[in-house]
Scaffold this active site. Sequence first.
Site, mmCIF file in Angstrom:
data_model
loop_
_atom_site.group_PDB
_atom_site.id
_atom_site.type_symbol
_atom_site.label_atom_id
_atom_site.label_comp_id
_atom_site.label_asym_id
_atom_site.label_seq_id
_atom_site.Cartn_x
_atom_site.Cartn_y
_atom_site.Cartn_z
ATOM 1 N N HIS A 305 32.092 46.876 39.422
ATOM 2 C CA HIS A 305 30.827 46.821 40.135
ATOM 3 C C HIS A 305 29.969 45.722 39.527
ATOM 4 O O HIS A 305 30.001 45.514 38.316
ATOM 5 C CB HIS A 305 30.093 48.170 40.022
ATOM 6 C CG HIS A 305 29.044 48.341 41.057
ATOM 7 N ND1 HIS A 305 27.786 47.820 40.919
ATOM 8 C CD2 HIS A 305 29.073 48.941 42.270
ATOM 9 C CE1 HIS A 305 27.088 48.096 41.984
ATOM 10 N NE2 HIS A 305 27.842 48.772 42.835
ATOM 11 N N ASP A 362 33.438 54.016 45.850
ATOM 12 C CA ASP A 362 34.482 53.983 46.871
ATOM 13 C C ASP A 362 35.820 54.531 46.405
ATOM 14 O O ASP A 362 36.722 54.711 47.218
ATOM 15 C CB ASP A 362 34.676 52.544 47.367
ATOM 16 C CG ASP A 362 33.512 52.109 48.228
ATOM 17 O OD1 ASP A 362 33.041 52.942 49.006
ATOM 18 O OD2 ASP A 362 33.080 50.960 48.111
HETATM 19 N N1 ACO Z 1 40.428 44.919 39.665
HETATM 20 C C1 ACO Z 1 40.888 43.993 38.804
HETATM 21 N N2 ACO Z 1 40.114 43.054 38.218
HETATM 22 C C2 ACO Z 1 38.816 43.063 38.533
HETATM 23 C C3 ACO Z 1 38.259 43.996 39.418
HETATM 24 C C4 ACO Z 1 39.117 44.961 39.994
HETATM 25 N N3 ACO Z 1 38.650 45.883 40.845
HETATM 26 N N4 ACO Z 1 36.931 43.774 39.551
HETATM 27 C C5 ACO Z 1 36.671 42.720 38.774
HETATM 28 N N5 ACO Z 1 37.810 42.287 38.155
HETATM 29 C C6 ACO Z 1 37.932 41.184 37.199
HETATM 30 C C7 ACO Z 1 37.900 39.842 37.908
HETATM 31 O O1 ACO Z 1 39.199 39.404 38.244
HETATM 32 C C8 ACO Z 1 37.249 38.957 36.863
HETATM 33 O O2 ACO Z 1 38.223 38.650 35.906
HETATM 34 P P1 ACO Z 1 38.177 37.234 35.103
HETATM 35 O O3 ACO Z 1 36.960 37.331 34.242
HETATM 36 O O4 ACO Z 1 39.465 37.242 34.349
HETATM 37 O O5 ACO Z 1 38.084 36.178 36.144
HETATM 38 C C9 ACO Z 1 36.228 39.904 36.196
HETATM 39 O O6 ACO Z 1 36.751 41.224 36.373
HETATM 40 C C10 ACO Z 1 34.834 39.833 36.811
HETATM 41 O O7 ACO Z 1 34.982 40.000 38.211
HETATM 42 P P2 ACO Z 1 33.976 39.395 39.270
HETATM 43 O O8 ACO Z 1 34.623 39.401 40.608
HETATM 44 O O9 ACO Z 1 33.435 38.102 38.759
HETATM 45 O O10 ACO Z 1 32.805 40.475 39.202
HETATM 46 P P3 ACO Z 1 31.712 40.700 40.277
HETATM 47 O O11 ACO Z 1 30.580 41.369 39.621
HETATM 48 O O12 ACO Z 1 31.417 39.433 41.008
HETATM 49 O O13 ACO Z 1 32.440 41.665 41.329
HETATM 50 C C11 ACO Z 1 33.140 43.529 42.562
HETATM 51 C C12 ACO Z 1 32.126 42.980 41.539
HETATM 52 C C13 ACO Z 1 33.143 42.622 43.815
HETATM 53 C C14 ACO Z 1 32.715 44.916 43.007
HETATM 54 C C15 ACO Z 1 34.544 43.564 41.906
HETATM 55 O O14 ACO Z 1 34.529 44.409 40.778
HETATM 56 C C16 ACO Z 1 35.640 43.984 42.893
HETATM 57 O O15 ACO Z 1 36.154 43.142 43.636
HETATM 58 N N6 ACO Z 1 35.991 45.311 42.925
HETATM 59 C C17 ACO Z 1 36.992 45.786 43.847
HETATM 60 C C18 ACO Z 1 36.350 45.976 45.218
HETATM 61 C C19 ACO Z 1 35.444 47.179 45.247
HETATM 62 O O16 ACO Z 1 35.797 48.263 44.822
HETATM 63 N N7 ACO Z 1 34.248 46.978 45.837
HETATM 64 C C20 ACO Z 1 33.257 48.039 45.997
HETATM 65 C C21 ACO Z 1 32.071 47.800 45.137
HETATM 66 S S1 ACO Z 1 30.935 49.130 45.264
HETATM 67 C C22 ACO Z 1 30.175 48.865 46.707
HETATM 68 O O17 ACO Z 1 29.946 47.765 47.156
HETATM 69 C C23 ACO Z 1 29.782 49.974 47.439
#
Ligand code: ACO
Length: 428
Positions: A305, A362
């Site tokens: 998140h 979620d």
């Molecule tokens: N699985 C694996 N790796 C992940 C995940 C995940 N779910 N989420 C983040 N990471 C990793 C990224 O690959 C990145 O790695 P790096 O540093 O090696 O490049 C690091 O963690 C940071 O990720 P970002 O995408 O930069 O973080 P951001 O804060 O932008 O993204 C997000 C947040 C979009 C929610 C992300 O965690 C994600 O894609 N989660 C999966 C989708 C999800 O469950 N979304 C629902 C969110 S809750 C809502 O909106 C209601």
Amino acid sequence: MSTTAKLVFPDGKETDLDVIVGTENEPAIDISSLRSKTGYVTLDTGYMNTGSTKSAITYLDGEAGILRYRGYSIEDLAEHSDFVETSYLLINGKLPTKDERATFSTQLTRHSLIHEDMHQFFAGYPPTSHPMAVLSAMVTSLSAYYPDSLDRNAPVELHITRLLSKVRTIAAFSYKKSIGQPLMYPKNSLRFCANFLHMMFAVPSEDYEVSPVLEKALNQLLILHADHEQNCSTSTVRMVGSSGANLYASIAAGILALWGPLHGGANQAVIEMLEEVKLSGGNFKGFLDDVKNKKDNRRLMGFGHRVYKNYDPRAKILKKMCDEVLVHLNVQDPLLDLAKGMEEIALKDDYFISKKLYPNVDFYSGILYRAMGIPTNMFTVMFALGRLPGWIAQWKEMVEDKDTKIGRPRQIYTGEKARPYVSQEQRG
Ligand code: ACO
């Protein structure tokens, strides 16, 4: 604490910027005068660190795993409140008195029908349509049926109640249409969530009794989704609304922003991911290895998140609800065991620990919706139904704030410098 922060530029020049502090002591630097004073803008891709507004609606501490609506904890509201009361709280800033609650409920009941002409719209969509496409288009269409919503000086209270009540009807109708069943009209004797379940699951040829367990679970699910401060869809609602667009148009934009799999679409993506793992023989360790190796940019959906760097408090409540509701309904869902297994491994794994990735709202909500009989492609619609009072409250706060300006970020231009036009002959 000092009320200004000093910014020193590469050429040694300095400027003072106001520091403001929120109710929960969150400090912020007000950069609104930066460009006019210094010529500089700030760059913050994805708004990782930018406060776009002051807001008195929802407080969230992602490090401590705290979420409160108007000062009330999400745990208290999920246990003691219901969705109608929580909606009133978010929109009006206080819990309703008995009379206020009764008036609000009556209005919601009175405005639950949609114009009969709108029924033709449902018929125009192919049965394969994603219900989010239908929902967003229908909500935009409401502004055509209530043209006084285009008058920015007209009262909004009635539009707010209409929207809350009609989105529920539109959501249920779009489901009925997608499965080819007759539309079930709302029943005025039923409470808000029970009425939704009736419109979703009743058929004219049979009696349908709303299960109190399902009604309670739906109330809790919707409360947990009801607001989440300045997330992607809420910021979209505010951005669109800041141009003076009407309530229906602004909320329709929020619905579309919610659709993406990184936001509200994640609940559907979680179930699809769990189904895929189940089909592969339940090899979730292999799946998690692919995620860690970023194979095909895989992510563990329902984890991580932007703001929570600790267990999402909503996911904690949902996990407990999953256990209770599935037992009550006598549903054995292998996806729940898979989800729990994946969570257990992920929470002990260095990759997820170091990146502070925990289950978000979620991860378990889809399993609950499935147990309630709601199909996967309706999950994001359910999220929209829950988030509606939050979007409305945020839109209203923005409209009523005399300091609101049209949302218009700056950019750092990285393209070509000015160059002379080259004629077609010269280009060849
Ligand atoms: N699985 C694996 N790796 C992940 C995940 C995940 N779910 N989420 C983040 N990471 C990793 C990224 O690959 C990145 O790695 P790096 O540093 O090696 O490049 C690091 O963690 C940071 O990720 P970002 O995408 O930069 O973080 P951001 O804060 O932008 O993204 C997000 C947040 C979009 C929610 C992300 O965690 C994600 O894609 N989660 C999966 C989708 C999800 O469950 N979304 C629902 C969110 S809750 C809502 O909106 C209601």
